[in-house]
Design a protein around this motif. Structure first.
Motif, PDB file in Angstrom:
ATOM      1  N   PRO A 112       0.829  -1.213   0.000  1.00  0.00           N
ATOM      2  CA  PRO A 112       0.000   0.000   0.000  1.00  0.00           C
ATOM      3  C   PRO A 112       0.863   1.263   0.000  1.00  0.00           C
ATOM      4  O   PRO A 112       1.968   1.264   0.528  1.00  0.00           O
ATOM      5  N   ASN A 166      -9.425   3.443  -4.142  1.00  0.00           N
ATOM      6  CA  ASN A 166      -9.082   2.041  -3.881  1.00  0.00           C
ATOM      7  C   ASN A 166     -10.138   1.096  -4.455  1.00  0.00           C
ATOM      8  O   ASN A 166      -9.811   0.050  -5.020  1.00  0.00           O
ATOM      9  N   ARG A 206      -1.887  -0.213  -6.776  1.00  0.00           N
ATOM     10  CA  ARG A 206      -1.586  -0.171  -5.341  1.00  0.00           C
ATOM     11  C   ARG A 206      -2.665   0.630  -4.609  1.00  0.00           C
ATOM     12  O   ARG A 206      -3.159   1.637  -5.108  1.00  0.00           O
ATOM     13  N   LYS A 207      -3.024   0.172  -3.439  1.00  0.00           N
ATOM     14  CA  LYS A 207      -4.042   0.843  -2.642  1.00  0.00           C
ATOM     15  C   LYS A 207      -3.417   1.986  -1.825  1.00  0.00           C
ATOM     16  O   LYS A 207      -2.241   1.938  -1.478  1.00  0.00           O
ATOM     17  N   GLU A 239      -3.219   3.613   1.707  1.00  0.00           N
ATOM     18  CA  GLU A 239      -3.464   3.333   3.121  1.00  0.00           C
ATOM     19  C   GLU A 239      -3.352   4.661   3.868  1.00  0.00           C
ATOM     20  O   GLU A 239      -2.269   5.220   3.984  1.00  0.00           O
TER      21      GLU A 239
END
Length: 392
Positions: free
Chosen positions: A31, A61, A69-70, A72
């Motif tokens: 992340p 997301n 990619r997320k 966070e």
């Protein structure tokens, strides 16, 4: 003031050492960690900014993230306390290895953490910048106009649009803000060639009785008064004016009072309360300018306020820069991308946003006029276009 902060900063140094010992290397495939430091509890809170930023990141997301990619997102409470603000920044930057801070909103965190962000070469797009350090640091670039340009704008609206005369100022000063408010008033004078009739910079925050300040301003012959209050203070000042029978006065205030709660609490507003809203007015529910923001906030049960507009825009700007990046997404590459980004326009603001290489970031210079009239308890749009500070 500095003596008050010293124990807090000493504690922050300890936190730094602990955080540095725990810091790890960011996973290039994991992340993307982004943080923010916020006043989520304490005497003055701004929770909507980070809530709105989180909603933007959650939506991204859900749509697949950034290059797979997320995001966070870590939003930490500084509680309006200097030690907690310093510790929060070090937890995010040193401990969590965040690539940037986005959507922060706090009365004190810029002042406390600006030097640290420079030291760690990390950038912050604040949702709502408040104290002078938010606008005078090379590493902090707020999404909002800020109280100092806001004051120049409200004076310009009073003198150049409403053609008011005998304008005065009642200033509430916290920390080192007085020179910045004086500079904002001087900017108005340089543009218009006009001077304020009366200035009182001794007005307290959280005053128990504003009658003496109101009586002096009225006796000085003021017909319009600019103030930089928080909502309870302004309500107290307007009630003091009402008690004195002072009705032929126009109030030129800042975005800090632009809320539904304030409108409901004010029944007697003299000749009107005027505010240059820092983002397109959220009290205009039919505007397409705010539809995307309004829909996202509503779905996530986030209040529709200027603060949520700032956090939303900070996250939108950041995502647009991230999506345009090639290669690894690290703190170093994100910092480089923000320094080199092209300006981003959005219908909710009158000035394109750019972080850029500057040593200061105070480029948002437009507000949209709104008015609260006596007996209405509702904000009304008071202009057809952005009011801008002329470039000189």
């Amino acid at each position: 003031m500095m003596r008050k902060f010293l124990p807090a900063l000493a504690a922050a140094v300890l936190v730094t050492l602990v955080a540095a010992g725990c810091a790890g290397t960011a996973d290039p495939n994991g992340p993307i960690v982004v943080g923010s430091v916020n006043a989520l509890s304490g005497p003055a809170t701004f929770p909507e900014s980070s809530q709105a930023a989180k909603a933007v990141f959650d939506a991204a997301n859900a749509a697949g993230g950034v290059h797979g990619r997320k995001i966070e997102y870590h939003a930490i409470d500084d509680k309006g306390d200097p030690a907690a603000a310093a510790a929060a920044a070090r937890e995010i930057v040193g401990g969590d290895q965040a690539v940037a801070l986005v959507g922060s909103s706090s009365l004190i965190e810029c002042q406390i953490n600006a030097k640290y962000y420079q030291q760690e070469k990390v950038l912050s797009i604040s949702g709502i910048g408040v104290d002078p350090s938010c606008f005078t640091s090379p590493n902090i670039g707020p999404a909002n106009v800020g109280p100092f340009h806001d004051m120049t704008l409200t004076l310009l609206y009073g003198s150049e649009v409403l053609h008011l005369e005998d304008m005065c100022a009642l200033l509430e000063i916290a920390g080192n803000t007085l020179p910045y408010y004086r500079a904002a008033i001087d900017e108005w004078s340089k543009i218009t060639g006009k001077k304020l009739k009366y200035v009182d910079a001794t007005v307290p925050y959280n005053g128990s009785d504003y009658t003496p300040y109101i009586v002096k301003a009225r006796a000085a012959g003021c017909k319009a008064v600019t103030v930089n209050p928080v909502e309870p203070d302004s309500i107290g000042q307007l009630k003091a004016a009402q008690a004195q029978g002072w009705k032929d006065v126009t109030w030129l205030l800042l975005t800090s009072v632009y809320s539904e709660q304030y409108a409901k609490a004010v029944s007697e507003a003299g000749q009107g309360v005027y505010v240059p809203a820092e983002f397109y007015p959220f009290t205009d529910p039919s505007s397409p300018r705010t539809k995307e923001w309004r829909d996202l906030m509503t779905r996530n049960n986030i209040p529709l306020t200027s603060f949520s507009q700032g956090g939303y825009l900070a996250a939108k700007y950041f995502l647009q820069v991230l999506n345009g990046m090639q290669g690894e997404i690290t703190r170093e590459s994100v910092t480089k991308a923000l320094r080199e980004m092209k300006p981003i326009s959005d219908p909710m603001v009158g000035t394109p946003y750019v972080f850029g290489p500057g040593q200061t970031h105070h480029d948002n210079t437009a507000g949209w006029p709104v008015k609260l009239a006596t007996g209405t308890n509702r904000w009304q749009i008071a202009g057809t276009d952005w009011l801008r500070i002329p470039r000189r």
